[in-house]
Design a protein around this motif. Structure first.
Motif, PDB file in Angstrom:
ATOM      1  N   ILE A 293       0.840  -1.204   0.000  1.00 29.64           N
ATOM      2  CA  ILE A 293       0.000   0.000   0.000  1.00 29.64           C
ATOM      3  C   ILE A 293       0.874   1.252   0.000  1.00 29.64           C
ATOM      4  CG2 ILE A 293      -1.634   1.371   1.387  1.00 29.64           C
ATOM      5  CD1 ILE A 293      -3.020  -0.926  -0.010  1.00 29.64           C
ATOM      6  N   ARG A 294       1.948   1.229   0.798  1.00 23.86           N
ATOM      7  CA  ARG A 294       2.843   2.392   0.838  1.00 23.86           C
ATOM      8  C   ARG A 294       3.437   2.668  -0.545  1.00 23.86           C
ATOM      9  NH1 ARG A 294       3.940   6.653   0.741  1.00 23.86           N
ATOM     10  NH2 ARG A 294       5.383   7.934   1.962  1.00 23.86           N
ATOM     11  N   LYS A 295       3.787   1.605  -1.267  1.00 24.20           N
ATOM     12  CA  LYS A 295       4.336   1.768  -2.624  1.00 24.20           C
ATOM     13  C   LYS A 295       3.301   2.378  -3.562  1.00 24.20           C
ATOM     14  CE  LYS A 295       7.777  -1.962  -2.653  1.00 24.20           C
ATOM     15  NZ  LYS A 295       8.054  -3.312  -3.199  1.00 24.20           N
ATOM     16  N   GLU A 296       2.041   1.971  -3.399  1.00 21.28           N
ATOM     17  CA  GLU A 296       0.994   2.531  -4.264  1.00 21.28           C
ATOM     18  C   GLU A 296       0.816   4.030  -4.020  1.00 21.28           C
ATOM     19  OE1 GLU A 296      -1.880  -1.228  -5.417  1.00 21.28           O
ATOM     20  OE2 GLU A 296      -2.579   0.130  -3.861  1.00 21.28           O
ATOM     21  N   TYR A 297       1.119   4.441  -2.816  1.00 18.36           N
ATOM     22  CA  TYR A 297       0.995   5.857  -2.457  1.00 18.36           C
ATOM     23  C   TYR A 297       2.362   6.545  -2.389  1.00 18.36           C
ATOM     24  CZ  TYR A 297      -3.965   5.347  -1.466  1.00 18.36           C
ATOM     25  OH  TYR A 297      -5.321   5.130  -1.594  1.00 18.36           O
ATOM     26  N   SER A 298       3.318   6.008  -3.133  1.00 16.30           N
ATOM     27  CA  SER A 298       4.697   6.523  -3.046  1.00 16.30           C
ATOM     28  C   SER A 298       4.839   7.969  -3.530  1.00 16.30           C
ATOM     29  CB  SER A 298       5.650   5.628  -3.843  1.00 16.30           C
ATOM     30  OG  SER A 298       5.263   5.602  -5.207  1.00 16.30           O
ATOM     31  N   ILE A 299       3.841   8.472  -4.253  1.00 18.51           N
ATOM     32  CA  ILE A 299       3.902   9.879  -4.691  1.00 18.51           C
ATOM     33  C   ILE A 299       3.756  10.831  -3.502  1.00 18.51           C
ATOM     34  CG2 ILE A 299       3.097   9.527  -7.053  1.00 18.51           C
ATOM     35  CD1 ILE A 299       0.318  10.507  -5.991  1.00 18.51           C
ATOM     36  N   TYR A 300       3.255  10.297  -2.382  1.00 20.37           N
ATOM     37  CA  TYR A 300       3.069  11.148  -1.198  1.00 20.37           C
ATOM     38  C   TYR A 300       4.220  10.955  -0.216  1.00 20.37           C
ATOM     39  CZ  TYR A 300      -1.733  11.647  -2.866  1.00 20.37           C
ATOM     40  OH  TYR A 300      -2.843  11.911  -3.631  1.00 20.37           O
ATOM     41  N   PRO A 301       4.821  12.044   0.259  1.00 21.28           N
ATOM     42  CA  PRO A 301       5.858  11.911   1.292  1.00 21.28           C
ATOM     43  C   PRO A 301       5.219  11.474   2.615  1.00 21.28           C
ATOM     44  CG  PRO A 301       5.352  14.228   0.884  1.00 21.28           C
ATOM     45  CD  PRO A 301       4.594  13.446  -0.133  1.00 21.28           C
ATOM     46  N   ASP A 302       6.050  10.977   3.529  1.00 23.72           N
ATOM     47  CA  ASP A 302       5.549  10.465   4.815  1.00 23.72           C
ATOM     48  C   ASP A 302       4.674  11.462   5.572  1.00 23.72           C
ATOM     49  OD1 ASP A 302       6.568   7.969   4.578  1.00 23.72           O
ATOM     50  OD2 ASP A 302       8.233   8.237   5.969  1.00 23.72           O
ATOM     51  N   PHE A 303       5.041  12.743   5.520  1.00 21.29           N
ATOM     52  CA  PHE A 303       4.287  13.725   6.322  1.00 21.29           C
ATOM     53  C   PHE A 303       2.853  13.897   5.811  1.00 21.29           C
ATOM     54  CE2 PHE A 303       5.866  16.632   3.038  1.00 21.29           C
ATOM     55  CZ  PHE A 303       4.811  17.525   2.867  1.00 21.29           C
ATOM     56  N   LEU A 304       2.602  13.463   4.566  1.00 22.56           N
ATOM     57  CA  LEU A 304       1.231  13.466   4.037  1.00 22.56           C
ATOM     58  C   LEU A 304       0.606  12.078   4.154  1.00 22.56           C
ATOM     59  CD1 LEU A 304       1.552  15.620   0.785  1.00 22.56           C
ATOM     60  CD2 LEU A 304       0.419  16.264   2.913  1.00 22.56           C
ATOM     61  N   TYR A 305       1.408  11.052   3.874  1.00 21.83           N
ATOM     62  CA  TYR A 305       0.884   9.678   3.863  1.00 21.83           C
ATOM     63  C   TYR A 305       0.461   9.212   5.254  1.00 21.83           C
ATOM     64  CZ  TYR A 305       0.611   4.618   3.504  1.00 21.83           C
ATOM     65  OH  TYR A 305       0.175   3.311   3.585  1.00 21.83           O
ATOM     66  N   LYS A 306       1.321   9.428   6.228  1.00 24.24           N
ATOM     67  CA  LYS A 306       1.065   8.858   7.560  1.00 24.24           C
ATOM     68  C   LYS A 306      -0.235   9.352   8.205  1.00 24.24           C
ATOM     69  CE  LYS A 306       5.701   7.349   8.784  1.00 24.24           C
ATOM     70  NZ  LYS A 306       6.802   7.401   9.770  1.00 24.24           N
ATOM     71  N   PRO A 307      -0.527  10.672   8.178  1.00 26.00           N
ATOM     72  CA  PRO A 307      -1.804  11.121   8.760  1.00 26.00           C
ATOM     73  C   PRO A 307      -3.012  10.531   8.033  1.00 26.00           C
ATOM     74  CG  PRO A 307      -0.322  12.978   8.460  1.00 26.00           C
ATOM     75  CD  PRO A 307       0.298  11.822   7.752  1.00 26.00           C
ATOM     76  N   GLY A 308      -2.908  10.409   6.705  1.00 24.05           N
ATOM     77  CA  GLY A 308      -4.013   9.836   5.926  1.00 24.05           C
ATOM     78  C   GLY A 308      -4.227   8.372   6.250  1.00 24.05           C
ATOM     79  N   ARG A 309      -3.107   7.654   6.370  1.00 24.79           N
ATOM     80  CA  ARG A 309      -3.181   6.235   6.700  1.00 24.79           C
ATOM     81  C   ARG A 309      -3.748   6.041   8.109  1.00 24.79           C
ATOM     82  NH1 ARG A 309      -3.994   1.294   4.577  1.00 24.79           N
ATOM     83  NH2 ARG A 309      -3.011  -0.321   5.805  1.00 24.79           N
ATOM     84  N   LYS A 310      -3.311   6.868   9.034  1.00 19.95           N
ATOM     85  CA  LYS A 310      -3.820   6.787  10.410  1.00 19.95           C
ATOM     86  C   LYS A 310      -5.336   6.977  10.439  1.00 19.95           C
ATOM     87  CE  LYS A 310       0.147   8.296  13.161  1.00 19.95           C
ATOM     88  NZ  LYS A 310       0.748   9.400  13.918  1.00 19.95           N
ATOM     89  N   LYS A 311      -5.803   7.937   9.652  1.00 21.89           N
ATOM     90  CA  LYS A 311      -7.237   8.228   9.608  1.00 21.89           C
ATOM     91  C   LYS A 311      -8.031   7.006   9.126  1.00 21.89           C
ATOM     92  CE  LYS A 311     -10.457  11.706   7.809  1.00 21.89           C
ATOM     93  NZ  LYS A 311     -10.625  12.839   6.886  1.00 21.89           N
ATOM     94  N   VAL A 312      -7.512   6.351   8.086  1.00 29.61           N
ATOM     95  CA  VAL A 312      -8.166   5.150   7.540  1.00 29.61           C
ATOM     96  C   VAL A 312      -8.205   4.046   8.593  1.00 29.61           C
ATOM     97  CG1 VAL A 312      -7.914   3.270   5.858  1.00 29.61           C
ATOM     98  CG2 VAL A 312      -7.597   5.634   5.126  1.00 29.61           C
ATOM     99  N   LEU A 313      -7.072   3.807   9.234  1.00 37.78           N
ATOM    100  CA  LEU A 313      -6.981   2.732  10.226  1.00 37.78           C
ATOM    101  C   LEU A 313      -7.859   3.012  11.438  1.00 37.78           C
ATOM    102  CD1 LEU A 313      -3.130   2.063  10.097  1.00 37.78           C
ATOM    103  CD2 LEU A 313      -4.941   0.735   8.999  1.00 37.78           C
ATOM    104  N   GLN A 314      -7.871   4.255  11.893  1.00 36.14           N
ATOM    105  CA  GLN A 314      -8.711   4.605  13.048  1.00 36.14           C
ATOM    106  C   GLN A 314     -10.190   4.455  12.716  1.00 36.14           C
ATOM    107  OE1 GLN A 314      -6.810   8.345  13.762  1.00 36.14           O
ATOM    108  NE2 GLN A 314      -5.544   7.546  15.435  1.00 36.14           N
ATOM    109  N   HIS A 315     -10.531   4.737  11.457  1.00 39.37           N
ATOM    110  CA  HIS A 315     -11.915   4.551  11.003  1.00 39.37           C
ATOM    111  C   HIS A 315     -12.330   3.090  11.182  1.00 39.37           C
ATOM    112  CE1 HIS A 315     -15.456   4.335   8.423  1.00 39.37           C
ATOM    113  NE2 HIS A 315     -14.827   3.434   7.693  1.00 39.37           N
ATOM    114  N   PHE A 316     -11.447   2.178  10.805  1.00 42.86           N
ATOM    115  CA  PHE A 316     -11.758   0.751  10.939  1.00 42.86           C
ATOM    116  C   PHE A 316     -11.923   0.365  12.410  1.00 42.86           C
ATOM    117  CE2 PHE A 316      -9.579   0.036   6.663  1.00 42.86           C
ATOM    118  CZ  PHE A 316     -10.767  -0.176   5.994  1.00 42.86           C
TER     119      PHE A 316
END
Length: 205
Positions: A151-174
């Motif tokens: 999944i991280r590779k699929e979103y590789s266009i985003y740097p960590d400072f953008l990817y991590k908050p978005g990923r956290k939001k998805v996981l917390q939703h679950f």
């Protein structure tokens, strides 16, 4: 069953036009084999069919759910918020060409759209589709770890400072859902492990 054979067998229930079927299969194969597809690829479809085959006797319209699996991620662009809508539109067009009846086309369309929010549906077939789609969350910690890298590779266009908050939001939703899985079968099979995996990933972000 090999995906291509499964798709052909499915379509032959509605049309005898093998050239058309082959054309549609090649489209699916090409889309899911895109170079940026590290997780949402043909392997993902194979995994979903493996999960859904295990509950086949509980599914009312197996042809519909099969079409939904084949087309649910046919469009996948990490920068877009309209992947499910675009995928559903393509499914609708292709199923019309295959002479699938309109009621079933509408059901497939709605099933694909439901993979956007993953909310529990009144339609149990849709719930089975959603659960198969999220089955990866409840796999072993090793398999889950590999999935997070893909999944991280699929979103590789985003740097960590953008990817991590978005990923956290998805996981917390679950985690905030009453249950990640909507059906008893998948809840019993994967719920506990899925929550452990998600909590572990959250700590690493």
């Amino acid at each position: 069953m090999i995906l291509k054979d499964r798709f052909e067998s499915l379509c032959l229930n509605f049309t005898k036009d093998k050239i058309l079927i082959e054309k549609f299969w090649f489209e699916i194969e090409k889309k899911y084999s895109g170079k940026s597809r590290y997780y949402h690829n043909l392997q993902h479809l194979e995994n979903m069919f493996e999960e859904i085959d295990a509950v086949r006797n509980q599914i009312e319209k197996f042809d519909n759910i099969s079409f939904s699996i084949f087309y649910h991620d046919v469009i996948y662009d990490p920068t877009s918020k309209l992947n499910e809508e675009k995928s559903a539109d393509i499914a609708k067009e292709r199923l019309e060409s295959l002479d699938v009846n309109n009621d079933d086309i509408q059901k497939v369309y709605k099933q694909i759209l439901s993979t956007k929010s993953h909310q529990k549906s009144k339609d149990e077939d849709t719930n089975f589709l959603l659960d198969a789609d999220l089955s990866i969350l409840g796999k072993s910690s090793e398999v889950y770890s590999e999935y997070t890298k893909q999944i991280r590779k699929e979103y590789s266009i985003y740097p960590d400072f953008l990817y991590k908050p978005g990923r956290k939001k998805v996981l917390q939703h679950f985690l905030e859902l009453e249950s990640i899985y909507k059906t008893e079968f998948f809840k019993n099979k994967y719920e506990t492990q899925a929550r452990e995996n998600i909590e572990f990933e959250l700590k690493s972000l």
